[in-house]
Scaffold this active site. Structure first.
Site, PDB file in Angstrom:
ATOM      1  N   ALA A  71      -4.340  -2.741  10.222  1.00 38.33           N
ATOM      2  CA  ALA A  71      -4.189  -3.250   8.954  1.00 38.33           C
ATOM      3  C   ALA A  71      -2.234  -4.066   9.323  1.00 38.33           C
ATOM      4  CB  ALA A  71      -3.692  -2.599   7.939  1.00 38.33           C
ATOM      5  N   GLY A 110      -7.450  -0.704  10.763  1.00 38.77           N
ATOM      6  CA  GLY A 110      -8.466  -1.069  10.156  1.00 38.77           C
ATOM      7  C   GLY A 110      -9.249  -2.645  11.292  1.00 38.77           C
ATOM      8  N   GLU A 113     -11.714  -0.859  11.951  1.00 45.83           N
ATOM      9  CA  GLU A 113     -13.180  -0.688  10.931  1.00 45.83           C
ATOM     10  C   GLU A 113     -13.980  -2.162  11.254  1.00 45.83           C
ATOM     11  OE1 GLU A 113      -9.930  -0.220   8.629  1.00 45.83           O
ATOM     12  OE2 GLU A 113     -11.376   1.260   7.998  1.00 45.83           O
ATOM     13  N   GLU A 133      -4.477   5.679  11.188  1.00 46.22           N
ATOM     14  CA  GLU A 133      -3.747   5.727   9.963  1.00 46.22           C
ATOM     15  C   GLU A 133      -2.691   7.516   9.283  1.00 46.22           C
ATOM     16  OE1 GLU A 133      -7.235   4.754  10.920  1.00 46.22           O
ATOM     17  OE2 GLU A 133      -7.314   2.742   9.900  1.00 46.22           O
TER      18      GLU A 133
HETATM   19  N1  3HC Z   1       1.536  -4.495  11.559  1.00 50.26           N
HETATM   20  C1  3HC Z   1       2.215  -5.419  11.565  1.00 50.26           C
HETATM   21  N2  3HC Z   1       2.758  -5.329  12.428  1.00 50.26           N
HETATM   22  C2  3HC Z   1       2.132  -4.958  13.754  1.00 50.26           C
HETATM   23  C3  3HC Z   1       1.351  -3.723  13.782  1.00 50.26           C
HETATM   24  C4  3HC Z   1       0.577  -3.880  12.305  1.00 50.26           C
HETATM   25  N3  3HC Z   1      -0.293  -2.943  12.494  1.00 50.26           N
HETATM   26  N4  3HC Z   1       1.304  -2.761  14.713  1.00 50.26           N
HETATM   27  C5  3HC Z   1       2.410  -3.396  15.902  1.00 50.26           C
HETATM   28  N5  3HC Z   1       2.880  -4.444  14.605  1.00 50.26           N
HETATM   29  C6  3HC Z   1       4.263  -5.446  15.216  1.00 50.26           C
HETATM   30  C7  3HC Z   1       5.482  -4.005  16.130  1.00 50.26           C
HETATM   31  O1  3HC Z   1       6.162  -4.130  14.522  1.00 50.26           O
HETATM   32  C8  3HC Z   1       6.301  -5.352  16.706  1.00 50.26           C
HETATM   33  O2  3HC Z   1       6.644  -6.168  16.317  1.00 50.26           O
HETATM   34  P1  3HC Z   1       7.812  -6.900  16.826  1.00 50.26           P
HETATM   35  O3  3HC Z   1       8.037  -7.470  17.559  1.00 50.26           O
HETATM   36  O4  3HC Z   1       8.393  -7.584  15.671  1.00 50.26           O
HETATM   37  O5  3HC Z   1       8.839  -5.346  17.238  1.00 50.26           O
HETATM   38  C9  3HC Z   1       5.311  -5.570  17.811  1.00 50.26           C
HETATM   39  O6  3HC Z   1       3.568  -5.441  16.730  1.00 50.26           O
HETATM   40  C10 3HC Z   1       4.639  -4.852  18.585  1.00 50.26           C
HETATM   41  O7  3HC Z   1       4.930  -3.643  18.936  1.00 50.26           O
HETATM   42  P2  3HC Z   1       5.429  -2.687  20.370  1.00 50.26           P
HETATM   43  O8  3HC Z   1       5.687  -3.362  20.434  1.00 50.26           O
HETATM   44  O9  3HC Z   1       4.235  -1.465  19.149  1.00 50.26           O
HETATM   45  O10 3HC Z   1       3.427  -3.750  21.099  1.00 50.26           O
HETATM   46  P3  3HC Z   1       3.155  -2.810  22.238  1.00 50.26           P
HETATM   47  O11 3HC Z   1       2.083  -3.849  23.176  1.00 50.26           O
HETATM   48  O12 3HC Z   1       3.768  -1.240  22.474  1.00 50.26           O
HETATM   49  O13 3HC Z   1       1.833  -1.668  21.278  1.00 50.26           O
HETATM   50  C11 3HC Z   1       0.030  -1.646  19.768  1.00 50.26           C
HETATM   51  C12 3HC Z   1       0.613  -2.724  20.902  1.00 50.26           C
HETATM   52  C13 3HC Z   1      -0.690  -0.493  19.699  1.00 50.26           C
HETATM   53  C14 3HC Z   1      -0.659  -1.897  18.575  1.00 50.26           C
HETATM   54  C15 3HC Z   1       1.485  -0.751  18.754  1.00 50.26           C
HETATM   55  O14 3HC Z   1       1.743  -1.962  17.865  1.00 50.26           O
HETATM   56  C16 3HC Z   1       0.459   0.147  17.597  1.00 50.26           C
HETATM   57  O15 3HC Z   1       0.083   1.081  17.757  1.00 50.26           O
HETATM   58  N6  3HC Z   1       0.566  -0.633  16.184  1.00 50.26           N
HETATM   59  C17 3HC Z   1       0.157  -0.267  14.648  1.00 50.26           C
HETATM   60  C18 3HC Z   1      -1.615   0.248  15.203  1.00 50.26           C
HETATM   61  C19 3HC Z   1      -1.640   1.054  13.689  1.00 50.26           C
HETATM   62  O16 3HC Z   1      -1.571   1.955  13.077  1.00 50.26           O
HETATM   63  N7  3HC Z   1      -3.084   0.671  12.483  1.00 50.26           N
HETATM   64  C20 3HC Z   1      -3.052   1.047  11.899  1.00 50.26           C
HETATM   65  C21 3HC Z   1      -2.727   0.430  10.921  1.00 50.26           C
HETATM   66  S1  3HC Z   1      -3.073   1.160   9.460  1.00 50.26           S
HETATM   67  C22 3HC Z   1      -4.950   0.134   9.080  1.00 50.26           C
HETATM   68  O17 3HC Z   1      -5.091  -0.525  10.326  1.00 50.26           O
HETATM   69  C23 3HC Z   1      -5.280   0.830   7.408  1.00 50.26           C
HETATM   70  C24 3HC Z   1      -6.526   0.460   7.639  1.00 50.26           C
HETATM   71  O18 3HC Z   1      -7.061   1.230   7.638  1.00 50.26           O
HETATM   72  C25 3HC Z   1      -7.300   0.069   5.427  1.00 50.26           C
END
Ligand code: 3HC
Ligand code: NAI
Length: 709
Positions: A71, A110, A113, A133
């Site tokens: 997400a 997501g 998912e 999450e």
């Molecule tokens: N939403 C918005 N922005 C995101 C994002 C997300 N889910 N994940 C990463 N970003 C952004 C980061 O803030 C960063 O932004 P910036 O360049 O402006 O600083 C950019 O993307 C790159 O991220 P990283 O520096 O972390 O890049 P990496 O290549 O090191 O890692 C990644 C990539 C493994 C995808 C890591 O960013 C990560 O773990 N992201 C979060 C994943 C996550 O937690 N997903 C679950 C979200 S909650 C959800 O999905 C709810 C659902 O169940 C309904």
């Protein structure tokens, strides 16, 4: 081949017919997060597939380096825009044509998912699948708990969702999360080939909601019950873990659609909670701190061979951190005996890991092959960077830096791990101040995530960039700090510990203070930490500062009294607590309470009662006020740098987002009012930070400074 990322102006989801396969490409840099436009685009693509008789299968792929990172975290806290992610997933699952998710890079939250709602899944090497999450204070909210449990069983699903860990393609296949692994890393070609194969075999849509992973009801119920017990024990203070267990239980007991509703309600409760806000703030803060101005302007210097001076607590820990990152280390000590001790300290860390089964002997042997030691500084002639970790004494440090100036090659980065000393003075004492930097690690240095990169006035930008690059290699959270007594973290620690000492002398017991601080979410209270680290360290610092201390400032002598008796904490069996027979957990000590009583009397204090809440309010007000001073003086660039420091170096609970974020949630006007009230008793200690006063006057919060930075 991976599809290259298109310019931002194009639609974030494109679909195109390739023969009889509708290829749906998500192209939303940087990580294909599922914002409203992506969600809409996915639904449109599935509608198009169902409406077009030429489409016999649908292939979903991600452009760039990832499938879908989840997400869009930036949307949380803002009004929801339809379609919701559950609607998207349900629509994908309902599609009349087989839908294949072809996964490379991250398929997280997501993103996974969406893949679970697809009918078939293929992953290529380098794929990372997970439902992280929980690390953001959430639970999978688009069917993730219901579909994963049905697909891979309750136990595996719970382990994945409660840990938030990422699994690679192999493990994903073993668990049953994906059907196959691609032969090559060309995700598009692999996905297309799989789609053609499914068309050729006339494979039908295969809906995860009908999967049989929960068929063994008894085993599933037992796994859920065990997870509940474990979670109750482990996830102290956290909201989402138990709700995750409830959702998986709902997957077992409720029809699919009802399970989805149950999950969604729990998800929204988590999404609207302050814990989610704190954890998402932590996520962004950890990334923002890495972007110091110097890292944007300058290229880091080479970083292959590293010198470490001193093999004591810190030198050895730093050496292990470097070796673990695959770097080569040369340790310098004063004499052969000290060098042997230094080497033994390093080996001890590895031996402990081997004893716990966390490391193999061969891995230790490989690491130690990159380690050597010497007592002559000339051994550092070729190193790219040196980290000095000798005694905390300006004369000793200057002597070491004079040697480094003599032997190190031009361009070598010369770093000090000093906790408090003036790095500008160290830099000014040699011929190359532009190469001198502070790299302040935290003990144990191979474990603690924080690295303060301390930037003296005359240092070159590329040296600072090298400090950040080193942190990246060591997988540490680097925070840029300016030079002052204690930099960001230790300077704040000195102030909030003093607040705790005042509370203790005024009537709270150290045991109550520790408990109140733990209940707030810190892993340990301040007096437990002193006992763990050794009370003698702070005692030495207090003695050093005695001559320069403001005679009007309140000074609590209780800690000194304990040290004078040789009660330094765990290592001496007594400190604020007693540690009988080498115990690691202390028990309250009546003798300590008598000493405190005597000190109260000596100081003319009539003890009074404090509630736990009052204790926490004072402790945090002191912390927040000093954090504001540190931002005001430019020692920290933004409040979020203070937050990252406290969370990664000092155990501030991540789910509260750090002290500055927490202050915003309480309201800065309330914090200021507390400080004014406390100032009535001790106006010298409780001086409101000019930044705090200014923000309150302008009706702003700390977050406004994070945005404008
Ligand atoms: N939403 C918005 N922005 C995101 C994002 C997300 N889910 N994940 C990463 N970003 C952004 C980061 O803030 C960063 O932004 P910036 O360049 O402006 O600083 C950019 O993307 C790159 O991220 P990283 O520096 O972390 O890049 P990496 O290549 O090191 O890692 C990644 C990539 C493994 C995808 C890591 O960013 C990560 O773990 N992201 C979060 C994943 C996550 O937690 N997903 C679950 C979200 S909650 C959800 O999905 C709810 C659902 O169940 C309904
Ligand atoms: P320590 O006393 O455990 O180790 C210091 C080591 O330096 C000793 O092994 C000593 O033999 C060696 N040494 C002294 N003079 C030397 C010289 N001229 N050349 C080579 N080696 C020499 O001290 P500790 O705790 O490791 O601290 C080292 C530095 O790290 C200090 O500046 C301290 O302030 C800082 N620091 C300490 C932290 C801690 O928690 N202990 C945390 C962060 C920083």
């Amino acid at each position: 081949m991976t599809l290259s990322s298109a310019p931002e102006t194009t639609a974030p989801v494109q679909h195109e017919l390739r023969g009889s396969v509708l290829v749906v490409t998500i192209d939303h840099a940087p990580v294909n997060a599922l914002n409203a436009a992506v969600r809409r685009g996915l639904i449109d693509a599935i509608e198009a597939a169902d409406a077009n008789a030429s489409v016999r299968a649908v292939l979903i792929v991600g452009a760039g380096r990832n499938f879908i990172a989840g997400a869009d975290i930036r949307e949380f806290g803002k009004p929801a825009v339809p379609p919701s992610l559950p609607e998207v997933c349900n629509r994908i699952e309902r599609c009349d044509k087989p839908v294949i998710a072809a996964i490379h890079g991250a398929a997280l939250g997501g993103g996974l998912e969406v893949a679970l709602a697809s009918h078939y899944r293929i992953a290529v090497a380098g794929a990372k699948l997970g439902l992280p999450e929980v690390q953001l204070g959430l639970l999978p909210g688009a069917g993730g708990t219901q579909r994963s449990a049905r697909l891979i069983g309750a136990q595996a699903a719970l382990s994945l969702i409660l840990s938030g860990r990422h699994v690679d393609a192999q493990e994903a296949q073993r668990l049953g999360l994906v059907d196959r692994i691609g032969q090559s890393d060309d995700v598009f070609a692999e996905g297309l080939a799989y789609a053609h194969e499914l068309i050729a075999t006339q494979a039908a849509p295969r809906r995860t909601k009908n999967a049989r992973g929960l068929a063994d009801k008894e085993a599933s119920a037992a796994a859920i019950a065990a997870a509940r017990v474990e979670t109750q024990k482990k996830s102290r203070g956290l909201l989402s873990p138990l709700k995750i267990v409830d959702c998986v239980e709902a997957a077992l007991n409720l029809p699919f659609d009802e399970g989805l509703c149950f999950e969604r309600e729990r998800f929204i409760e988590c999404r609207e909670s302050p814990q989610r806000a704190g954890l998402v703030h932590a996520f962004f803060a950890e990334r923002e701190t890495q972007k110091a101005p110097e890292t944007l302007d300058a290229q880091p210097r080479a970083l292959d061979r590293i010198g470490v001076i001193g093999g004591g607590t810190m030198g050895a820990g730093i050496a292990v951190a470097l070796l673990d990152a695959g770097l080569a280390v040369t340790m310098i000590e004063r004499d052969d005996a000290s060098l042997e001790r230094g080497r033994a300290h390093v080996e001890k860390v590895y031996d402990a890991l081997i004893a716990k089964g966390r490391m193999k002997q061969e891995a230790k042997t490989r690491a130690m092959q990159r380690f050597d030691g010497d007592t002559r500084y000339d051994a550092l002639a070729d190193v790219d960077l040196v980290i000095e970790a000798v005694f905390e004494d300006m004369a000793v440090k200057k002597a070491v830096f004079a040697e480094l100036d003599r032997v190190c090659k031009p361009g070598a980065v010369l770093a000090t791990n000093t906790s408090y000393l003036d790095i500008d003075e160290i830099a000014a004492s040699i011929s190359r101040p532009q190469d001198v930097l502070g790299l302040h690690f935290f003990s144990p240095a191979n474990i603690m995530k924080l690295l303060e990169v301390v930037v003296p006035a005359r240092v070159s930008a590329d040296v600072v960039a090298t400090g950040f690059e080193l942190a990246r290699k060591l997988k540490k959270v680097a925070v840029r700090a300016g030079v002052c007594d204690g930099f960001i973290g230790n300077r704040m620690l000195a102030v909030y510990r003093a607040a705790a000492d005042h509370l203790m002398e005024d009537g709270a017991s150290p045991y109550q203070i520790d408990r109140a601080v733990r209940d707030f979410g810190f892993p340990m209270g301040p007096y437990q930490v002193i006992d763990l680290a050794g009370g003698d360290i702070g005692w030495a610092a207090r003695k050093r500062r005695a001559a320069t201390r403001d005679p009007k400032a309140r000074y609590v002598r209780i800690g000194d009294e304990l040290c004078e008796r040789g009660w330094f904490g765990q290592k001496t069996g007594r400190g604020f607590y007693r540690y009988e027979n080498g115990a690691r957990t202390g028990t309250p000590d009546a003798d300590v309470e008598s000493i405190i009583d005597a000190e109260r009397e000596r100081a003319g204090v009539t003890p009074r009662e404090f509630s736990d809440e009052q204790i926490v309010r004072r402790y945090l007000a002191a912390m927040i006020n000093e954090g504001a001073n540190i931002v005001h003086e430019g020692i920290a660039q933004r409040p979020l740098d203070v937050d990252a420091t406290l969370m990664h170096g000092f155990g501030f609970p991540r789910y509260r987002g750090g002290p500055m974020h927490y202050a915003d949630t309480v309201g800065l006007d309330n914090i200021l009012a507390d400080i004014h009230a406390f100032a009535k008793e001790d106006p010298l200690f409780w001086r409101a930070s000019p930044l705090l006063v200014d923000l309150v006057a302008r009706g702003q919060n700390f977050a406004s400074l994070n945005r404008s930075a």
